[in-house]
Design a protein around this motif. Sequence first.
Motif, PDB file in Angstrom:
ATOM      1  N   ASP A  45       0.874  -1.171   0.000  1.00  0.00           N
ATOM      2  CA  ASP A  45       0.000   0.000   0.000  1.00  0.00           C
ATOM      3  C   ASP A  45       0.913   1.224   0.000  1.00  0.00           C
ATOM      4  O   ASP A  45       1.918   1.243   0.716  1.00  0.00           O
ATOM      5  CB  ASP A  45      -0.831  -0.047   1.289  1.00  0.00           C
ATOM      6  CG  ASP A  45      -1.744   1.153   1.468  1.00  0.00           C
ATOM      7  OD1 ASP A  45      -2.241   1.668   0.461  1.00  0.00           O
ATOM      8  OD2 ASP A  45      -1.962   1.560   2.622  1.00  0.00           O
ATOM      9  N   THR A  89      -0.085   4.385   0.743  1.00  0.00           N
ATOM     10  CA  THR A  89      -0.500   5.424   1.691  1.00  0.00           C
ATOM     11  C   THR A  89       0.498   5.535   2.856  1.00  0.00           C
ATOM     12  O   THR A  89       0.863   6.633   3.274  1.00  0.00           O
ATOM     13  CB  THR A  89      -1.919   5.135   2.212  1.00  0.00           C
ATOM     14  OG1 THR A  89      -2.796   5.064   1.095  1.00  0.00           O
ATOM     15  CG2 THR A  89      -2.404   6.214   3.164  1.00  0.00           C
ATOM     16  N   GLU A 103      -3.322  11.762  -1.400  1.00  0.00           N
ATOM     17  CA  GLU A 103      -3.409  11.941   0.052  1.00  0.00           C
ATOM     18  C   GLU A 103      -3.371  13.441   0.365  1.00  0.00           C
ATOM     19  O   GLU A 103      -2.547  14.179  -0.171  1.00  0.00           O
ATOM     20  CB  GLU A 103      -2.229  11.242   0.761  1.00  0.00           C
ATOM     21  CG  GLU A 103      -2.038   9.772   0.384  1.00  0.00           C
ATOM     22  CD  GLU A 103      -3.169   8.832   0.798  1.00  0.00           C
ATOM     23  OE1 GLU A 103      -3.919   9.166   1.740  1.00  0.00           O
ATOM     24  OE2 GLU A 103      -3.302   7.769   0.159  1.00  0.00           O
ATOM     25  N   PHE A 130      -6.737  -2.495   5.443  1.00  0.00           N
ATOM     26  CA  PHE A 130      -5.561  -1.998   6.171  1.00  0.00           C
ATOM     27  C   PHE A 130      -5.912  -1.449   7.555  1.00  0.00           C
ATOM     28  O   PHE A 130      -5.047  -1.287   8.388  1.00  0.00           O
ATOM     29  CB  PHE A 130      -4.817  -0.948   5.350  1.00  0.00           C
ATOM     30  CG  PHE A 130      -4.254  -1.510   4.082  1.00  0.00           C
ATOM     31  CD1 PHE A 130      -3.299  -2.521   4.124  1.00  0.00           C
ATOM     32  CD2 PHE A 130      -4.678  -1.068   2.847  1.00  0.00           C
ATOM     33  CE1 PHE A 130      -2.784  -3.067   2.958  1.00  0.00           C
ATOM     34  CE2 PHE A 130      -4.172  -1.604   1.671  1.00  0.00           C
ATOM     35  CZ  PHE A 130      -3.224  -2.609   1.722  1.00  0.00           C
ATOM     36  N   TYR A 137      -6.445   1.304   9.032  1.00  0.00           N
ATOM     37  CA  TYR A 137      -5.896   2.469   9.741  1.00  0.00           C
ATOM     38  C   TYR A 137      -6.824   3.681   9.678  1.00  0.00           C
ATOM     39  O   TYR A 137      -6.502   4.734  10.208  1.00  0.00           O
ATOM     40  CB  TYR A 137      -4.491   2.845   9.242  1.00  0.00           C
ATOM     41  CG  TYR A 137      -4.328   2.896   7.730  1.00  0.00           C
ATOM     42  CD1 TYR A 137      -4.963   3.852   6.958  1.00  0.00           C
ATOM     43  CD2 TYR A 137      -3.512   1.967   7.091  1.00  0.00           C
ATOM     44  CE1 TYR A 137      -4.798   3.895   5.589  1.00  0.00           C
ATOM     45  CE2 TYR A 137      -3.346   1.997   5.699  1.00  0.00           C
ATOM     46  CZ  TYR A 137      -3.996   2.963   4.967  1.00  0.00           C
ATOM     47  OH  TYR A 137      -3.831   2.998   3.605  1.00  0.00           O
ATOM     48  N   GLN A 138      -7.956   3.519   9.026  1.00  0.00           N
ATOM     49  CA  GLN A 138      -8.849   4.676   8.926  1.00  0.00           C
ATOM     50  C   GLN A 138      -9.423   5.057  10.286  1.00  0.00           C
ATOM     51  O   GLN A 138      -9.665   4.186  11.115  1.00  0.00           O
ATOM     52  CB  GLN A 138      -9.985   4.404   7.952  1.00  0.00           C
ATOM     53  CG  GLN A 138      -9.681   4.904   6.542  1.00  0.00           C
ATOM     54  CD  GLN A 138      -9.241   3.814   5.612  1.00  0.00           C
ATOM     55  OE1 GLN A 138      -9.353   2.654   5.962  1.00  0.00           O
ATOM     56  NE2 GLN A 138      -8.735   4.178   4.446  1.00  0.00           N
ATOM     57  N   ARG A 158     -10.775   2.735  -2.367  1.00  0.00           N
ATOM     58  CA  ARG A 158     -11.082   2.894  -0.950  1.00  0.00           C
ATOM     59  C   ARG A 158     -10.441   4.186  -0.480  1.00  0.00           C
ATOM     60  O   ARG A 158      -9.477   4.662  -1.073  1.00  0.00           O
ATOM     61  CB  ARG A 158     -10.442   1.776  -0.123  1.00  0.00           C
ATOM     62  CG  ARG A 158     -11.030   0.414  -0.308  1.00  0.00           C
ATOM     63  CD  ARG A 158     -10.495  -0.506   0.754  1.00  0.00           C
ATOM     64  NE  ARG A 158      -9.087  -0.776   0.558  1.00  0.00           N
ATOM     65  CZ  ARG A 158      -8.611  -1.910   0.058  1.00  0.00           C
ATOM     66  NH1 ARG A 158      -9.442  -2.865  -0.296  1.00  0.00           N
ATOM     67  NH2 ARG A 158      -7.316  -2.083  -0.079  1.00  0.00           N
ATOM     68  N   GLY A 185     -10.341   7.326   3.071  1.00  0.00           N
ATOM     69  CA  GLY A 185     -10.824   7.734   4.371  1.00  0.00           C
ATOM     70  C   GLY A 185      -9.805   8.578   5.114  1.00  0.00           C
ATOM     71  O   GLY A 185      -8.759   8.950   4.567  1.00  0.00           O
ATOM     72  N   TYR A 234      -7.189   9.254   8.398  1.00  0.00           N
ATOM     73  CA  TYR A 234      -6.248   8.450   9.191  1.00  0.00           C
ATOM     74  C   TYR A 234      -5.271   9.381   9.889  1.00  0.00           C
ATOM     75  O   TYR A 234      -5.347  10.608   9.728  1.00  0.00           O
ATOM     76  CB  TYR A 234      -5.518   7.424   8.309  1.00  0.00           C
ATOM     77  CG  TYR A 234      -4.752   8.047   7.149  1.00  0.00           C
ATOM     78  CD1 TYR A 234      -5.412   8.439   5.990  1.00  0.00           C
ATOM     79  CD2 TYR A 234      -3.375   8.268   7.224  1.00  0.00           C
ATOM     80  CE1 TYR A 234      -4.723   9.016   4.935  1.00  0.00           C
ATOM     81  CE2 TYR A 234      -2.677   8.847   6.165  1.00  0.00           C
ATOM     82  CZ  TYR A 234      -3.361   9.213   5.029  1.00  0.00           C
ATOM     83  OH  TYR A 234      -2.682   9.802   3.991  1.00  0.00           O
ATOM     84  N   GLY A 256      -7.375  10.488   2.453  1.00  0.00           N
ATOM     85  CA  GLY A 256      -6.915  10.141   1.109  1.00  0.00           C
ATOM     86  C   GLY A 256      -7.742   9.048   0.484  1.00  0.00           C
ATOM     87  O   GLY A 256      -8.706   8.554   1.080  1.00  0.00           O
ATOM     88  N   PHE A 257      -7.364   8.707  -0.749  1.00  0.00           N
ATOM     89  CA  PHE A 257      -8.019   7.575  -1.413  1.00  0.00           C
ATOM     90  C   PHE A 257      -7.021   6.837  -2.279  1.00  0.00           C
ATOM     91  O   PHE A 257      -6.009   7.405  -2.699  1.00  0.00           O
ATOM     92  CB  PHE A 257      -9.219   8.038  -2.256  1.00  0.00           C
ATOM     93  CG  PHE A 257      -8.845   8.738  -3.534  1.00  0.00           C
ATOM     94  CD1 PHE A 257      -8.582   8.025  -4.703  1.00  0.00           C
ATOM     95  CD2 PHE A 257      -8.762  10.119  -3.591  1.00  0.00           C
ATOM     96  CE1 PHE A 257      -8.242   8.668  -5.886  1.00  0.00           C
ATOM     97  CE2 PHE A 257      -8.420  10.783  -4.770  1.00  0.00           C
ATOM     98  CZ  PHE A 257      -8.154  10.049  -5.921  1.00  0.00           C
ATOM     99  N   SER A 258      -7.306   5.571  -2.531  1.00  0.00           N
ATOM    100  CA  SER A 258      -6.512   4.763  -3.462  1.00  0.00           C
ATOM    101  C   SER A 258      -7.474   4.040  -4.396  1.00  0.00           C
ATOM    102  O   SER A 258      -8.467   3.477  -3.945  1.00  0.00           O
ATOM    103  CB  SER A 258      -5.706   3.690  -2.722  1.00  0.00           C
ATOM    104  OG  SER A 258      -4.958   4.238  -1.680  1.00  0.00           O
ATOM    105  N   TYR A 267      -7.791   1.005  -7.373  1.00  0.00           N
ATOM    106  CA  TYR A 267      -7.162  -0.232  -7.857  1.00  0.00           C
ATOM    107  C   TYR A 267      -7.758  -0.544  -9.233  1.00  0.00           C
ATOM    108  O   TYR A 267      -8.715  -1.295  -9.346  1.00  0.00           O
ATOM    109  CB  TYR A 267      -7.439  -1.371  -6.879  1.00  0.00           C
ATOM    110  CG  TYR A 267      -6.788  -1.157  -5.526  1.00  0.00           C
ATOM    111  CD1 TYR A 267      -5.493  -1.609  -5.303  1.00  0.00           C
ATOM    112  CD2 TYR A 267      -7.449  -0.497  -4.493  1.00  0.00           C
ATOM    113  CE1 TYR A 267      -4.873  -1.417  -4.071  1.00  0.00           C
ATOM    114  CE2 TYR A 267      -6.830  -0.292  -3.267  1.00  0.00           C
ATOM    115  CZ  TYR A 267      -5.551  -0.763  -3.066  1.00  0.00           C
ATOM    116  OH  TYR A 267      -4.940  -0.565  -1.854  1.00  0.00           O
TER     117      TYR A 267
END
Length: 379
Positions: A88, A90, A136, A271, A273-274, A292, A294, A296, A310-312, A314
């Motif tokens: 990841d 982030t 992010e 993950f 961590y949100q 995804r 959120g 963090y 942030g967001f990622s 895929y």
Amino acid sequence: MSSAGNSGGQMGLLPEGLSDRLPPQAEASARLARDVIDCVSAHGYQRVMPPLAEFEETLTGRLKSARAQDLLRAVDPVSQRTLALRPDMTAQVGRIAATRLASAARPLRLCYSGPVLKLRANQLRPEREQLQVGAELIGSDSVVAATEIVSVAIEALQAAGVSGITVDFTLPDLIDELAADALPLGVDEIEAVRAELDSKDAGGLAELGSAAAAYLPLIEATGPFHAAMERLEAIDAGGVLASRIAALRAIAKPIGWDITLTLDPTERHSFAYQSWFGFSIFAEGFIGEIGRGGSYTIIHPDGREEPATGFSLYPDPLIDAGFGRTDERRIFLPLHADAERAKALRADGWRTVAALSAGDDGAALGCSHWLDGDTPRAY
Ligand SMILES: N[C@@H](Cc1c[nH]c[nH+]1)C(=O)O
């Protein structure tokens, strides 16, 4: 990644879950990533390129509440320390923000695109390597920050040609917050309650006792956004819920009518961590989430905590489905074709394929046209 990579005769050539991208998908993948990055950059996010591998502890220690992860590890013969391949980006962006860009002005907007690796595949996504493209926003996890991140994520997918988007809002730390005060749970009960909520098992939850049963209404507060929000509102859990409900409504407000909104307050991301806010993005016709995001918390080397959102995305399933492809015009240049004419054709968007010997067959090499003197002719 492409099913073409590991199919048929290639089986066993590469480790399970890893595959080649071949033409035309390799180029489609690059184009789609470019479209997303261009869209995100247009909103002021600047690109960073963290390395593919780094020390395990920097990958896992920078984000608060990050779950211990299954990582692909190796001992680095140079430093004698354990390296891990990133699952990841982030966390890497968090490390950059907390170290080399610690004194950069906030809010700090960074974006990235590159491959990430999982130790194990899951059934929904058999591939272990995935393309991750994201952004992010460091320095804030406010409603305004979340609103920007959600809208940029949607816009980036739309820029890549995706329609039929659903955004599913979640409240990642809700159980911990409720358990601490309004709906108290013992430390050892929290995980059991979470597990039942994950599987939406009302019976299992009720069996855990009356303290756990107080969480039953959360299972009902799932589904189409407005109806689910009303059910969430009916739960009497004091300020924790009220402030989150107001925040979710504010984030939802500017989202376009063409986006389907849903709520799943207890859903957990991989993950984990949100903090107070999370979301998953789905697209019509695709199984599983394609993005995804959120809020963090990044932990600085001096222990200071910094909020971020942030967001990622895929995008691999999109690429498999043909997104990112363009109709390329390929023209075959016979031996001794006019170099200047060929240059002009390339400037005009043609892809030229030059003969190396008299026997080369332009049609077999994927060309739709060949250059006859000055004139492109269809095969
Ligand atoms: N990287 C997270 C999503 C995220 C980005 N920023 C914050 N959350 C994931 O892939 O689940």
